[in-house]
Design a protein around this motif. Structure first.
Motif, PDB file in Angstrom:
ATOM      1  N   ASN A  23      20.737 -10.021   1.282  1.00 13.35           N
ATOM      2  CA  ASN A  23      19.984  -8.808   0.968  1.00 13.35           C
ATOM      3  C   ASN A  23      20.666  -7.568   1.530  1.00 13.35           C
ATOM      4  OD1 ASN A  23      18.022 -10.254  -0.366  1.00 13.35           O
ATOM      5  ND2 ASN A  23      16.602 -10.323   1.360  1.00 13.35           N
ATOM      6  N   LEU A  24      21.206  -7.675   2.743  1.00 12.94           N
ATOM      7  CA  LEU A  24      21.870  -6.531   3.352  1.00 12.94           C
ATOM      8  C   LEU A  24      23.118  -6.159   2.559  1.00 12.94           C
ATOM      9  CD1 LEU A  24      22.079  -4.430   5.535  1.00 12.94           C
ATOM     10  CD2 LEU A  24      23.145  -6.126   7.031  1.00 12.94           C
ATOM     11  N   ARG A  25      23.901  -7.148   2.174  1.00 11.93           N
ATOM     12  CA  ARG A  25      25.091  -6.869   1.358  1.00 11.93           C
ATOM     13  C   ARG A  25      24.694  -6.241   0.024  1.00 11.93           C
ATOM     14  NH1 ARG A  25      26.690 -12.130   3.228  1.00 11.93           N
ATOM     15  NH2 ARG A  25      28.466 -12.039   4.663  1.00 11.93           N
ATOM     16  N   TRP A  26      23.620  -6.760  -0.566  1.00 12.74           N
ATOM     17  CA  TRP A  26      23.172  -6.217  -1.847  1.00 12.74           C
ATOM     18  C   TRP A  26      22.767  -4.754  -1.727  1.00 12.74           C
ATOM     19  CZ3 TRP A  26      18.236  -4.448  -3.275  1.00 12.74           C
ATOM     20  CH2 TRP A  26      18.109  -4.127  -4.629  1.00 12.74           C
ATOM     21  N   LYS A  27      22.109  -4.419  -0.634  1.00 11.03           N
ATOM     22  CA  LYS A  27      21.693  -3.025  -0.439  1.00 11.03           C
ATOM     23  C   LYS A  27      22.890  -2.076  -0.403  1.00 11.03           C
ATOM     24  CE  LYS A  27      17.170  -3.163  -0.124  1.00 11.03           C
ATOM     25  NZ  LYS A  27      16.302  -2.350  -1.017  1.00 11.03           N
ATOM     26  N   LEU A  28      24.048  -2.566   0.017  1.00  7.94           N
ATOM     27  CA  LEU A  28      25.226  -1.719   0.121  1.00  7.94           C
ATOM     28  C   LEU A  28      26.066  -1.724  -1.155  1.00  7.94           C
ATOM     29  CD1 LEU A  28      26.491  -2.656   3.716  1.00  7.94           C
ATOM     30  CD2 LEU A  28      24.676  -1.092   3.036  1.00  7.94           C
ATOM     31  N   SER A  29      25.845  -2.693  -2.010  1.00  6.66           N
ATOM     32  CA  SER A  29      26.701  -2.841  -3.181  1.00  6.66           C
ATOM     33  C   SER A  29      26.495  -1.694  -4.168  1.00  6.66           C
ATOM     34  CB  SER A  29      26.413  -4.174  -3.880  1.00  6.66           C
ATOM     35  OG  SER A  29      25.092  -4.201  -4.398  1.00  6.66           O
ATOM     36  N   LEU A 101      34.593  -3.695   7.111  1.00  6.64           N
ATOM     37  CA  LEU A 101      33.306  -4.086   7.682  1.00  6.64           C
ATOM     38  C   LEU A 101      32.651  -5.213   6.876  1.00  6.64           C
ATOM     39  CD1 LEU A 101      31.870  -0.632   8.801  1.00  6.64           C
ATOM     40  CD2 LEU A 101      32.572  -2.529  10.271  1.00  6.64           C
ATOM     41  N   LEU A 102      32.820  -5.201   5.567  1.00  8.66           N
ATOM     42  CA  LEU A 102      32.294  -6.302   4.764  1.00  8.66           C
ATOM     43  C   LEU A 102      33.011  -7.607   5.110  1.00  8.66           C
ATOM     44  CD1 LEU A 102      31.887  -4.557   1.300  1.00  8.66           C
ATOM     45  CD2 LEU A 102      30.042  -5.517   2.689  1.00  8.66           C
ATOM     46  N   ASP A 103      34.319  -7.523   5.276  1.00 10.77           N
ATOM     47  CA  ASP A 103      35.083  -8.709   5.661  1.00 10.77           C
ATOM     48  C   ASP A 103      34.708  -9.168   7.063  1.00 10.77           C
ATOM     49  OD1 ASP A 103      37.506 -10.583   5.405  1.00 10.77           O
ATOM     50  OD2 ASP A 103      38.025  -9.422   7.198  1.00 10.77           O
ATOM     51  N   PHE A 104      34.536  -8.209   7.973  1.00  5.41           N
ATOM     52  CA  PHE A 104      34.134  -8.518   9.346  1.00  5.41           C
ATOM     53  C   PHE A 104      32.786  -9.241   9.353  1.00  5.41           C
ATOM     54  CE2 PHE A 104      32.205  -6.553  13.382  1.00  5.41           C
ATOM     55  CZ  PHE A 104      32.702  -7.547  14.203  1.00  5.41           C
ATOM     56  N   TYR A 105      31.846  -8.741   8.588  1.00  5.58           N
ATOM     57  CA  TYR A 105      30.518  -9.338   8.523  1.00  5.58           C
ATOM     58  C   TYR A 105      30.580 -10.765   7.969  1.00  5.58           C
ATOM     59  CZ  TYR A 105      25.449  -9.507   7.657  1.00  5.58           C
ATOM     60  OH  TYR A 105      24.111  -9.838   7.667  1.00  5.58           O
ATOM     61  N   THR A 106      31.417 -10.967   6.970  1.00  9.55           N
ATOM     62  CA  THR A 106      31.574 -12.307   6.402  1.00  9.55           C
ATOM     63  C   THR A 106      32.157 -13.271   7.424  1.00  9.55           C
ATOM     64  OG1 THR A 106      31.873 -11.442   4.155  1.00  9.55           O
ATOM     65  CG2 THR A 106      32.718 -13.653   4.595  1.00  9.55           C
TER      66      THR A 106
END
Length: 210
Positions: A23-29, A101-106
């Motif tokens: 959900n958090l990733r989706w909010k940023l997409s 940051l997306l890669d870091f989060y993954t």
């Protein structure tokens, strides 16, 4: 084969955690860089900062707490960083790109999942920043703590649709930007309006709930 009650609960908690990440990733997409970095609170908090903070939370509660150290310590916001800026783990710096940051989060999510897979619900841990004598926890308690403080929850409950309930150029957002003490975080996206006095601005902010 039927799962035990503990296995069922662990599976539920893992699914909930993964759903929150998604959900958090989706909010940023689909958001542009300006929307991702625009300050959402008087402290300069932004959406990329939510992603950064969530990664830091998982490193602590699913890493350090159970004796696992994140391999790239230079990516972790240290106590010294927090002493210099209490909001250091909530705001993305200019050098921290969206892709990074997306890669870091993954990578952090994978790291946390490895910890979770190796633990039972009652596996003991010790939260490094909790007071001595009250720092003991278990995996299930660590999950509830990390989830209840997650900006992912804030994003899901506060944001309507994608980014914000107010457009980036609205007076409300400009007032938010002007109240931020750390102007270096937002210098590229905000030019405060000089026409609104401090008194009027603060009063309007209080009425709007800031």
């Amino acid at each position: 084969m039927l799962m035990s009650d503990d296995e069922t609960m662990k599976s539920f908690l893992q699914q909930s955690l993964r759903r929150g990440r998604t959900n958090l990733r989706w909010k940023l997409s689909g958001l542009d860089e300006r929307s991702l970095r625009w300050p959402r609170t008087p402290t300069g908090f932004n959406l990329l900062g939510a992603l950064k903070h969530m990664a830091q939370v998982e490193i602590v509660y699913f890493g350090d707490t159970f004796g696992r150290t994140w391999p790239n310590r230079e990516e972790v916001v240290s106590d010294a960083d927090i002493d210099l800026d209490p909001q250091a783990d909530w705001c993305a710096t200019e050098s921290e790109t969206t892709a990074y940051l997306l890669d870091f989060y993954t990578r952090v999510s994978d790291f946390a999942d490895e910890t979770i897979d190796s633990l039972s619900l009652d596996s003991p841990g010790r939260v490094p920043h909790w007071p001595t004598g009250r720092d003991e926890t278990t995996w299930d308690r660590s999950w509830f703590t990390s989830s209840s403080t997650s900006p992912g929850m804030w994003a899901r409950s506060t944001l309507s649709g994608k980014a914000s309930t107010a457009p980036p150029d609205s007076p409300r957002q400009l007032r938010t930007c002007r109240r931020t003490s750390t102007t270096t975080r937002i210098s590229n996206v905000c030019e405060p309006s000089p026409t609104v006095s401090e008194a009027r601005r603060d009063g309007a902010d209080r009425r709007e709930g800031w």
